[in-house]
Design an enzyme around this catalytic site. Structure first.
Site, PDB file in Angstrom:
ATOM      1  N   GLU A   1       4.521  -4.770  12.450  1.00  0.00           N
ATOM      2  CA  GLU A   1       3.695  -3.566  12.292  1.00  0.00           C
ATOM      3  C   GLU A   1       2.483  -3.977  11.468  1.00  0.00           C
ATOM      4  O   GLU A   1       2.606  -4.251  10.277  1.00  0.00           O
ATOM      5  CB  GLU A   1       4.489  -2.455  11.592  1.00  0.00           C
ATOM      6  CG  GLU A   1       5.689  -1.970  12.385  1.00  0.00           C
ATOM      7  CD  GLU A   1       5.336  -1.341  13.716  1.00  0.00           C
ATOM      8  OE1 GLU A   1       4.150  -0.964  13.913  1.00  0.00           O
ATOM      9  OE2 GLU A   1       6.228  -1.226  14.566  1.00  0.00           O
TER      10      GLU A   1
ATOM     11  N   ASN B   1       0.793  -1.236   0.000  1.00  0.00           N
ATOM     12  CA  ASN B   1       0.000   0.000   0.000  1.00  0.00           C
ATOM     13  C   ASN B   1       0.822   1.282   0.000  1.00  0.00           C
ATOM     14  O   ASN B   1       0.535   2.217  -0.741  1.00  0.00           O
ATOM     15  CB  ASN B   1      -0.997  -0.021   1.158  1.00  0.00           C
ATOM     16  CG  ASN B   1      -0.336  -0.132   2.506  1.00  0.00           C
ATOM     17  OD1 ASN B   1       0.757  -0.691   2.646  1.00  0.00           O
ATOM     18  ND2 ASN B   1      -0.976   0.403   3.517  1.00  0.00           N
TER      19      ASN B   1
ATOM     20  N   CYS C   1      -2.819   1.462   6.810  1.00  0.00           N
ATOM     21  CA  CYS C   1      -3.031   0.890   8.150  1.00  0.00           C
ATOM     22  C   CYS C   1      -3.644   1.908   9.095  1.00  0.00           C
ATOM     23  O   CYS C   1      -4.376   1.557  10.016  1.00  0.00           O
ATOM     24  CB  CYS C   1      -1.711   0.371   8.708  1.00  0.00           C
ATOM     25  SG  CYS C   1      -0.406   1.613   8.700  1.00  0.00           S
TER      26      CYS C   1
HETATM   27  P1  NAD Z   1      -0.004  -9.179   3.838  1.00  0.00           P
HETATM   28  O1  NAD Z   1       0.247  -9.473   5.268  1.00  0.00           O
HETATM   29  O2  NAD Z   1      -0.862 -10.104   3.073  1.00  0.00           O
HETATM   30  O3  NAD Z   1       1.373  -9.071   3.020  1.00  0.00           O
HETATM   31  C1  NAD Z   1       2.418  -8.214   3.415  1.00  0.00           C
HETATM   32  C2  NAD Z   1       3.758  -8.820   3.021  1.00  0.00           C
HETATM   33  O4  NAD Z   1       3.972 -10.027   3.746  1.00  0.00           O
HETATM   34  C3  NAD Z   1       3.867  -9.203   1.546  1.00  0.00           C
HETATM   35  O5  NAD Z   1       5.193  -8.937   1.123  1.00  0.00           O
HETATM   36  C4  NAD Z   1       3.583 -10.698   1.566  1.00  0.00           C
HETATM   37  O6  NAD Z   1       4.146 -11.373   0.457  1.00  0.00           O
HETATM   38  C5  NAD Z   1       4.239 -11.101   2.876  1.00  0.00           C
HETATM   39  N1  NAD Z   1       3.689 -12.279   3.549  1.00  0.00           N
HETATM   40  C6  NAD Z   1       2.390 -12.653   3.650  1.00  0.00           C
HETATM   41  N2  NAD Z   1       2.274 -13.753   4.413  1.00  0.00           N
HETATM   42  C7  NAD Z   1       3.528 -14.075   4.828  1.00  0.00           C
HETATM   43  C8  NAD Z   1       4.072 -15.106   5.664  1.00  0.00           C
HETATM   44  N3  NAD Z   1       3.302 -16.052   6.227  1.00  0.00           N
HETATM   45  N4  NAD Z   1       5.403 -15.126   5.886  1.00  0.00           N
HETATM   46  C9  NAD Z   1       6.207 -14.177   5.345  1.00  0.00           C
HETATM   47  N5  NAD Z   1       5.754 -13.183   4.534  1.00  0.00           N
HETATM   48  C10 NAD Z   1       4.429 -13.135   4.287  1.00  0.00           C
HETATM   49  O7  NAD Z   1      -0.537  -7.698   3.827  1.00  0.00           O
HETATM   50  P2  NAD Z   1      -1.550  -6.976   2.839  1.00  0.00           P
HETATM   51  O8  NAD Z   1      -2.920  -7.426   3.179  1.00  0.00           O
HETATM   52  O9  NAD Z   1      -1.130  -7.074   1.449  1.00  0.00           O
HETATM   53  O10 NAD Z   1      -1.286  -5.479   3.345  1.00  0.00           O
HETATM   54  C11 NAD Z   1      -2.203  -4.778   4.017  1.00  0.00           C
HETATM   55  C12 NAD Z   1      -2.095  -4.969   5.516  1.00  0.00           C
HETATM   56  O11 NAD Z   1      -0.882  -4.394   5.989  1.00  0.00           O
HETATM   57  C13 NAD Z   1      -3.208  -4.256   6.250  1.00  0.00           C
HETATM   58  O12 NAD Z   1      -3.680  -5.068   7.288  1.00  0.00           O
HETATM   59  C14 NAD Z   1      -2.513  -3.024   6.804  1.00  0.00           C
HETATM   60  O13 NAD Z   1      -3.134  -2.457   7.928  1.00  0.00           O
HETATM   61  C15 NAD Z   1      -1.157  -3.545   7.109  1.00  0.00           C
HETATM   62  N6  NAD Z   1      -0.188  -2.447   7.178  1.00  0.00           N
HETATM   63  C16 NAD Z   1       0.334  -2.110   8.389  1.00  0.00           C
HETATM   64  C17 NAD Z   1       1.198  -1.025   8.494  1.00  0.00           C
HETATM   65  C18 NAD Z   1       1.790  -0.606   9.814  1.00  0.00           C
HETATM   66  O14 NAD Z   1       2.767   0.125   9.821  1.00  0.00           O
HETATM   67  N7  NAD Z   1       1.234  -1.015  10.944  1.00  0.00           N
HETATM   68  C19 NAD Z   1       1.515  -0.295   7.346  1.00  0.00           C
HETATM   69  C20 NAD Z   1       0.942  -0.678   6.137  1.00  0.00           C
HETATM   70  C21 NAD Z   1       0.098  -1.766   6.054  1.00  0.00           C
END
Ligand code: NAD
Length: 482
Positions: free
Chosen positions: A249, A151, A283
């Protein structure tokens, strides 16, 4: 356009082919292919970790000025030509131009602050019971594994990569496969141009399986993960028996509290920005609007009016304020939550419709507390509104969420709000601003299901990307009874 990363991953020797093949990166707004990058597999990962392990000690041993110079030069390169990043952020992540510019400025600032971090004091002179020098000093962990989402792909990678490098670590970055260009390859190009020595940064576009292998890798002692709470839980579970340093995070469901003395026009404008910016895919997006019962009708009408006039479409046309949802799966989830919340008794006051991946900014009024739009993270351009009767009730509603990332309080009496902040469990509380904010010099991190909290922001980065080592020195060998 031919790019340096065409069909490539980044690692030792610069941009090289990935063993996992080639990935077509598409613009969510049009479905058009905007570039092809390499895909890394676990053999690439092993090679990257081995090269990082080899390169890191010499990097950590350099005078701090040399690490700082690389990061400062990278910041200057981006400052001079921000379009190097914005031109990719807009199509690849579906960012409106304003969001892409904001993100690029954050990345530049993160690089510059990380340059400064390299020259900061890195420990404390401790008192001791013995006549000796006693110091607690931060030493690099060695290799930091960074996993980032789609995002805000550039800043969410950079906020770990830049300070980790500045403090003497090597980094393995696995960006989201939907955004590998703005999420990593451009950063690698700029850092290499700025003089980063070979082997210290590896960018491995790949799916979750390579992310999981990075978490499990025995030579990677520290993981910085930004993404969903569901994936964060899995990573936490996988890393716990390995006793790694893990920073998570995660998601949010952030409340915006309108107090009875707030300016309602300003509040509705802030609320619209908080809920709709980048199609609500942040997020820190405002996920719950809490409004005094006497004002809720007026606030809802103002917010709906703003939602109706926001332009949505291909973000490469600057006339469009909002772009597409990242993919059809995410769009279906957003719409399902909106429809289920209407079925649960909420009133649809704007939006609730879509064309292709473009979801209209949506305002839901009288949203029941147990409905999905109120209780879940939506990750779409949806503003759920609920009325409250007393401040105590509003605070109870704010804290009832499983998440604790960001809260906003809008009021004519900011010091009263400052006192209310004492009663709120949240990584950030913004008084007289909406919930979406970030600065390289501020602590960032969530409470509760939003993560393990407070891991980024200049001096905080020391404990995030280093281990604290106690070191003592005395003139003579101590004498003992044995
Ligand atoms: P996601 O968790 O599906 O994916 C994020 C990353 O993690 C990707 O690179 C993905 O390939 C990897 N990934 C997924 N599962 C994994 C696993 N089991 N092991 C290792 N890597 C893995 O996230 P998304 O849904 O694409 O992104 C949106 C989410 O991220 C929302 O929930 C949002 O709130 C959160 N987010 C949090 C912050 C913060 O700073 N707190 C910032 C931005 C987004």
């Amino acid at each position: 356009m031919t790019t340096i990363w065409e069909n490539s991953i980044f690692g030792s020797g610069g941009f090289v082919a990935g063993r996992g093949g080639v990935l077509e990166v598409t613009a969510p707004a049009t479905g058009a292919t905007i570039g092809t990058v390499g895909i890394a597999d676990t053999v690439d990962l092993d090679a990257a970790v081995a090269a990082a392990k080899e390169a890191q000690p010499a990097w950590a041993a350099l005078p701090y000025t040399e690490r700082a110079a690389v990061l400062a030069k990278a910041a200057a390169l981006l400052q001079e030509a921000p379009e190097r990043l914005t031109d990719w952020l807009v199509p690849e992540s579906g960012s409106g131009f304003g969001k892409a510019s904001f993100e690029t400025a954050l990345v530049t600032s993160e690089l510059a602050e990380s340059a400064g971090l390299a020259s900061q004091p890195y420990g404390q002179l401790l008192r001791s019971m013995k006549p000796r020098l006693s110091v607690g000093r931060y030493v690099p962990v060695g290799i930091v594994g960074v996993i980032s989402p789609f995002n805000f792909p550039a800043i969410l990678s950079t906020r770990s990569v830049a300070p980790a490098l500045a403090l003497g670590n090597a980094v393995i970055l696995k960006p989201d496969p939907r955004t590998p260009i703005a999420g990593g390859l451009i950063l690698a190009e700029i850092l290499a141009e700025a003089g980063l020595p070979d082997g210290l940064l590896h960018v491995l576009p790949a799916g979750a399986e390579v992310g999981a292998a990075l978490v499990a890798h025995p030579d990677v002692p520290c993981i910085s993960f930004t993404g969903s709470t569901a994936a964060g839980r899995k990573i936490g579970e996988a890393a716990a028996p390995l006793l790694k340093k893990v920073h998570l995070e995660l998601g949010g469901n952030n409340a915006l509290l309108v107090l009875p003395d707030a300016d309602l026009d300003a509040a509705a404008s802030a609320g619209a920005w908080g809920s709709f910016l980048h199609q609500g895919q942040i997020c820190m997006t405002t996920g719950r609007h809490l409004v005094p019962r006497a004002l809720v009708g007026e606030y809802t009408a103002k917010l709906a009016e703003i939602a109706e006039r926001i332009t949505v479409g291909d973000p490469t046309d600057p006339a469009n304020a909002l772009g597409p949802i990242i993919d059809s799966g995410q769009l279906a989830k957003v719409d399902q939550i909106v429809q289920a919340t209407v079925s649960a008794g909420a009133e649809l006051r704007a939006g609730g419709t879509y064309e292709d991946l473009f979801y209209r900014p949506t305002v839901l009024a009288e949203v029941p507390r147990d409905s999905p739009a109120f209780s879940q993270e939506i990750f779409g351009p949806v503003a759920p509104i609920t009325a409250y009767d007393t401040i105590d009730e509003a605070i109870e509603i704010i804290n009832s969420s499983e998440y604790g990332l960001s809260v906003s309080i809008l009021t004519g009496d900011p010091f009263r709000a400052f006192e209310l902040a004492d009663r709120i469990v949240s990584g950030a509380v913004h008084i007289n601003d909406q919930t979406v904010d970030d600065e390289a010099v501020a602590p960032f991190g969530g409470a509760k299901a939003s993560g393990t909290g407070g891991h980024f922001g200049t001096s905080v980065n020391l404990s995030t990307f280093c281990d604290l080592q106690w070191i003592t020195v005395q003139s003579d060998i101590a004498r003992y009874p044995f």
